[in-house]
Every structure is written in C-alpha cells, then in structure tokens.
Design an enzyme around this catalytic site. Structure first.
Site, mmCIF file in Angstrom:
data_model
loop_
_atom_site.group_PDB
_atom_site.id
_atom_site.type_symbol
_atom_site.label_atom_id
_atom_site.label_comp_id
_atom_site.label_asym_id
_atom_site.label_seq_id
_atom_site.Cartn_x
_atom_site.Cartn_y
_atom_site.Cartn_z
ATOM 1 N N CYS A 128 0.836 -1.170 -0.127
ATOM 2 C CA CYS A 128 0.157 0.021 0.134
ATOM 3 C C CYS A 128 0.811 1.416 -0.155
ATOM 4 O O CYS A 128 1.578 1.517 1.061
ATOM 5 C CB CYS A 128 -0.910 0.013 1.219
ATOM 6 S SG CYS A 128 -1.921 1.321 1.342
ATOM 7 N N GLU A 156 -4.027 0.984 -6.414
ATOM 8 C CA GLU A 156 -2.914 0.207 -6.878
ATOM 9 C C GLU A 156 -2.752 -0.010 -8.532
ATOM 10 O O GLU A 156 -3.679 0.600 -9.205
ATOM 11 C CB GLU A 156 -3.297 -1.538 -6.441
ATOM 12 C CG GLU A 156 -3.138 -1.600 -5.009
ATOM 13 C CD GLU A 156 -1.569 -1.694 -4.410
ATOM 14 O OE1 GLU A 156 -0.623 -1.364 -5.459
ATOM 15 O OE2 GLU A 156 -1.245 -1.887 -3.209
#
Length: 269
Positions: A2, A133
């Site tokens: 992340c 992402e």
C-alpha cells in the site's frame, strides 16, 4: 503493498467512527493522494498522559501492572493524531530509513527488528477512503485502480507506530520526538490479487480495542484479529493516471474512468 491512498473524512467524522476520546489533530486531513513521508491520521490507544505526552507508550509488561485487566479498556485513552508515514525504528541512527518502511509484512512483522517493538506494544489504525494500486506490466503505462469498501465506509487499515527521539534536538524542543507509522500488508487473494499481489490488512470494529490495546503482546492473538477483506467487501475501478503525480490532489482523483477511456483495463481479470 500500500503506497498511496485517500482520506477525505473530517476529524470529527473519524472521532465518531472510531469512538475517539481525544482529537490531537491540528492539520487539515482531507488528502486524496496520500503518499509516503506525508503526515497521516492514525487512531491509537494510549495510557493517560503523565508529564511529556510524547514519550513512548507504556510497555505491555508495565501496563499489566496497572489498572484494568487484559482486554479491559480502563486506563486507556483513544486518540486521533497525525504521524509521518514511513516508520522510523526507535533505535535508528538515520531517520531516512523510514522512507523505505511504509509497509510491514504481517508474516514477519512480529520478529523483524524494525517492527518487533512496535508490533508488541504500539499498534494503530490508519483510516482511509480506499487505496490505489497499479495494474500492468510496462513501467510508466500501468493503470491505477482505486480500491474501496463496496458500502462506501471507512477502511481501518492495520498499522504500527513508533516514536523516534531526534538526537540533534534539545530537551526543550517540542519536535524532538518524531511519530511515524507503517501499514501492515498480506497476500492479496481473489480479484484484487490480479491487480497487485499484496494488500493492506483490515481491522473490524469488534476488534479495534484488541488490536490497539498496548497491554496485549501475544503475537498469535494479535495476528488472529487481522484479516484480509472478505470476498465482495472491496470494489476496484480504474481511475485517471493523474494520481501518478503526488502533486495532484482533489476529489477528481477518485472519479471512475469513463467507459470509453477505460477500455480493456476496466477488468484486469
């Protein structure tokens, strides 16, 4: 991993969401392109302040000798505060190490020197609208996706925090203690694993107190409250490559790509 996320909620909203008793936030929180080294909001449970509130939290061993048994919230205060994203271990000589420690793998966090102490007694929640992402093989041409709760709620990402003492600052300098954090990750499964093979771990509301309680230090018990999102709990959709530049910000970053622009990237499966 992340490495970028969004948080648009006001401190008051987060205080209600996480049942915070003290808001220690002075900065504006709304940020649609949160990147490493930025100041980010976290939720922590801390013993009541005694003297300098920036000193490291009571250890699990010391806390158990005070009021409140294991699992009891008595004697703890829940704070919403800001810290720098990128954990600096308390023993670090160079704070730049934090630039590389934005994520910690759950598989090794309890044993790895950089995270071991924090995993034992300094755990936090990192609120987010969702995280970004990138999907694709070719560097520079990967498609960003925004991953969020399907019901629109706040993600409570599991994190660790540390308090690093800057040796170059004097005892009377209010900035001598530097608070930093990292986000715990695990293997991504199901559809999300096709976008990226790692994802942040989440904490469910029923487990907030267990995860945050600095008196708990049983690694197996702590790992048991961290779970990947259940199938169908998270949604993902492609967004503009504008998010690639950390200087870009604003709610438009969360807008889904129009169908005519999304093309084949709309479903990486």
């Amino acid at each position: 991993m992340c490495g970028r996320y969004s948080l648009s909620r006001d401190p008051e909203d987060l205080a209600r969401e996480f049942e915070v008793t003290q808001v220690d936030v002075r900065e504006k929180l709304a940020d649609y392109n949160v990147a490493p080294t930025k100041q980010v909001a976290v939720v922590v449970d801390r013993p009541p302040r005694r003297g300098d509130d920036a000193k490291p939290a009571t250890t699990a061993k010391d806390a158990r000798t005070g009021k409140g048994g294991e699992g009891d919230d008595a004697g703890l205060e829940r704070h919403l505060r800001t810290v720098r994203w990128g954990l600096i271990p308390f023993w670090a000589k160079d704070p730049k190490i934090g630039n590389r420690l934005i994520n910690a793998r759950l598989e090794t966090a309890a044993e790895k020197p950089a995270f071991r102490k924090a995993f034992a007694s300094r755990r936090c929640l990192v609120p987010a609208d969702g995280y970004y992402e990138w999907y694709g093989e070719k560097k520079g041409h990967k498609q960003p996706f925004f991953i969020h709760r399907s019901d629109g709620g706040v993600l409570a990402m599991a994190g660790l925090y540390e308090i690093w003492r800057d040796p170059d600052k004097g005892e009377d300098d209010p900035d001598r203690f530097v608070w930093t954090c990292t986000v715990l990750t695990t293997t991504a499964e199901d559809e999300l694993g096709r976008i990226h093979d790692r994802m942040p771990l989440l904490v469910e509301p029923a487990e907030y107190s267990t995860w945050l309680d600095p008196r708990r230090d049983d690694a197996d018990q702590l790992r048991s409250v961290l779970v990947p999102a259940a199938p169908g709990r998270l949604d993902a959709y492609p967004v503009s490559t504008e998010v690639n530049n950390v200087r870009n910000n604003g709610p438009q970053l969360l807008d889904p790509l129009p169908a005519e622009e999304a093309g084949d990237v709309a479903d990486p499966r």
